[in-house]
Design a protein around this motif. Sequence first.
Motif, PDB file in Angstrom:
ATOM      1  N   UNK A   1      31.973  33.010  33.452  1.00 54.12           N
ATOM      2  CA  UNK A   1      31.720  33.600  34.771  1.00 54.12           C
ATOM      3  C   UNK A   1      32.426  32.794  35.863  1.00 54.12           C
ATOM      4  N   UNK A   2      33.229  33.469  36.652  1.00 56.74           N
ATOM      5  CA  UNK A   2      33.874  32.819  37.807  1.00 56.74           C
ATOM      6  C   UNK A   2      34.085  33.863  38.906  1.00 56.74           C
ATOM      7  N   UNK A   3      33.757  33.496  40.134  1.00 61.93           N
ATOM      8  CA  UNK A   3      34.046  34.333  41.308  1.00 61.93           C
ATOM      9  C   UNK A   3      33.574  35.781  41.154  1.00 61.93           C
ATOM     10  N   UNK A   4      32.381  35.953  40.620  1.00 62.99           N
ATOM     11  CA  UNK A   4      31.801  37.287  40.571  1.00 62.99           C
ATOM     12  C   UNK A   4      32.312  38.171  39.453  1.00 62.99           C
ATOM     13  N   UNK A   5      32.897  37.567  38.424  1.00 61.52           N
ATOM     14  CA  UNK A   5      33.359  38.372  37.291  1.00 61.52           C
ATOM     15  C   UNK A   5      33.307  37.533  36.017  1.00 61.52           C
ATOM     16  N   UNK A   6      33.271  38.219  34.885  1.00 64.68           N
ATOM     17  CA  UNK A   6      33.441  37.517  33.611  1.00 64.68           C
ATOM     18  C   UNK A   6      34.941  37.505  33.343  1.00 64.68           C
ATOM     19  N   UNK A   7      35.544  36.336  33.515  1.00 64.85           N
ATOM     20  CA  UNK A   7      36.995  36.235  33.371  1.00 64.85           C
ATOM     21  C   UNK A   7      37.342  35.529  32.064  1.00 64.85           C
TER      22      UNK A   7
END
Lengths: 269, 371
Positions: B28-34
Motif C-alpha cells: 500500500x502506498x499513496x492510496x493504492x495497492x502498488x
Amino acid sequence: MSASTKPRVAVFKMASCDGCQLQILDAEEALLDLAGAINIVNFAEASSYMEPGPYDVTLVEGSISAPEQIEQVKEIREQSKFLIAIGACATSGGIQALRNTQDAGAFVRTIYPTPEYVKTLATSTPIADHVRVDLELTGCPIDRGQLLGALSALLAGAMPRISTSSVCVECKRRGYVCVLVAKGEPCLGPVTRTGCGALCPAFGRGCYGCFGPSQPPNTDALGRRLVDLGLPSKLVADKFRFITGWAPAFREAADAIADGRKDEEVAAP
Amino acid sequence: MRYLDREAFGKLVDALAGAGYDLIGPTVRDGAIVLDHIDGAEDLPSGVGEEQGPGTYRLTSRDDDMVFSWAHGPDAGKRFLFPAREVLCTAKRNDGQLTVECRPGDERPFAFVGLRSCDLHAIAVQDRVFLDADPHYARRRERALFIGVNCAVPGGTCFCTSMGTGPKCTIGFDLALTELPGGFVVEVSSPRGEQMIEVVRSREATEEEVRAAQAVTTEAEGQMGRSLDVADMPELLYRNREHPRWKDVAARCLACGNCTSACPTCFCHDIVEGMSITGDTATRTREWASCFSEEFSHIVGMEIRKSRESRYRQWLTHKFASWIDQFGTSGCVGCGRCITWCPVGIDVTEEITAIRATDGEVEVAEEVMAS
C-alpha cells in the motif's frame, strides 16, 4: 574552449519574480561545467559586470508589462542570435496577466498612493507577442534540467527538443499514483505540458498547470470531469486562469466554462 | 498441488530475499495497492481491498488478513521488466578516446510475488516485442522468478475472461497461489518452483483444499466487472475505421496517455539522446512514450496524427486488431487498467460495444480498405 570562442550568453528580465534566473544560479554542480562551456557576459542577477551585445544565446525572463519593456525586448532581440524565453511569465504572460481581463488602471489607483508615477500597460503579455522567439521553456519556475538540456543541445549544435506531452506521461513514468483517479483531487496534469517531473502529484497534490497547455489539450473534457468531481464551475475556470491563464488554450477554456455557467444561470428557473 | 500455511509462505518470501532476489510485490502506498520493491511478506496489503470503476480507484478495508483479495493496482510487471526510463548506452570521451558502453546492467534478479494471470499474459505479450530484440529486457526477463496468484476478487473494470487470460494463472509462473483463509494452495510448474518450495515446510494439499481453490476461480469468473465480445477481430475495427464513434470518443479523450502507461502491454517508447554540458558524456535513454501525444507521430516537418480522433483510433485499433496481425495475439489482456486509470473514465469495452452495435454504419470503400 577559450573565453573568446565560448558562446556569449546573456540573461535579462522583464516583469517577473527572478525565480527562473535563480534556477540557473541554483544549478550547483553543473555551474562550474556551465561556466567552462559558455561565457556569461550579461546577467544582472549574478554580476554587476555587464557587456553589451551581440550575444549568441539570450535568456529572457518575465512578461511585457510596461511600455519601456517593448523597446527593451526589441533591442535585446536585435542583439541576440538565439533568444530563449524562460518561464511562465515570458511564455504566457504569467500570473500578472490576471489583469488582462480587468481594469488594470483601477489596480494601480487602489494600490499606489501616487498612481501617476506608475507607467504600466493594460496587459501583461509573453515575449513572443512582441519579438521572434527561437525557443520557449515554460514553467513557474522553469525546470533546471530542461534548461541545462537545452543549453547542452545548443552547444552541440542541435535544436533542443522540448516535449509537449502531458504531465501524466511523466507522472506515470515515475510511478506516482494518479491523484485524480485515486483521490478525486482536481489535477490539470492531463492538459498541462510535461517538464516539471510531475512535481505536485509527487507530493499528492493536483497539478496547477504552471508549465502551460500541452499539445492542443482537451480542456473541455477535463473541465467537465472536474465539475463532476464536485468543483464549482467558477473554481474550474479559475484553475485554468491561474499561473499560465493567458496561454490561449487555458484562456479559451476558462472563458468557455464561464460562458457555460452564465448559460446555466439563465436557464435556471 | 502443495499447501503452504501463512507462516511458511512468509518464510518462502524471506528465503527469496535471502537468495539475493529483488522482491517485487504489492504494497500500500499513496492510496493504492502498488507493485513495488518490498522487504518481505509483512509488506503485503493485509486486510486491504479496493474498488475500481471507470476513472476511479479507492482502497477499502477488509475484516480479515487476506493479502491478495483485490484485483490489481496501477502497475503490472512492465514497470520492472521494461522500465519507464532506462539508459541503454553511455559514451564517454577521455583524452581523445571515445568509449561506448551498451551492456545490460548487473542488477539483482527480480522475484515477482503476486502477479495476476492478466499480468503474466501481458509479460508473454511483451516478450514477443522485446525478448529477441532487446538484451536489457531479455536479461531481466530470463533471470526473473514469478509467483502468480489466482485472482479471487476481480475489479469493477476487469474482463480477463473475455480475453481468455484469467482469472486462473495458466502460463508464465514458477508457482501459482490460491489464497484460502488459512494459507495457500500452490501449483508448482517449473524446476525453479520446485526448488523454491523445497526450502520451506509444505505439504500435499487435501482434496478439500484443492476443491476450495477451484471454487475461488469459479467464483472469480462470475464476478468480472466488464465483458467484451471480441468476435470478428481484427476485421470489426478495420471496416469501422470511419465509424462516427471515433469522433464521439475523441470529444471525451484527454489524449493524456494514462491508458498507455497503465496498460501492461503497451511498449511504445522514445529514444532520447542526451549530452553533458562539457560534451564529454553522452547517454542514449529509452523512455515510455504514448501514441496519444501529438509529438509521438512527429516525422520530418509534421505530425501525421494531428487529431485526437486519429490517435484514439490508432491506439484502440492497434490494441485489439492490428496487434493480432503484427504479433499473432491480441494486445489486450482484459485487466481494465486503461478504464480505471483514465482520468475521465473512457471504457474500451463500451467503445467497442458501441462500434459493434452499429457495425458498418459508415462504409469504407473497398479500394481504400485494400490500400
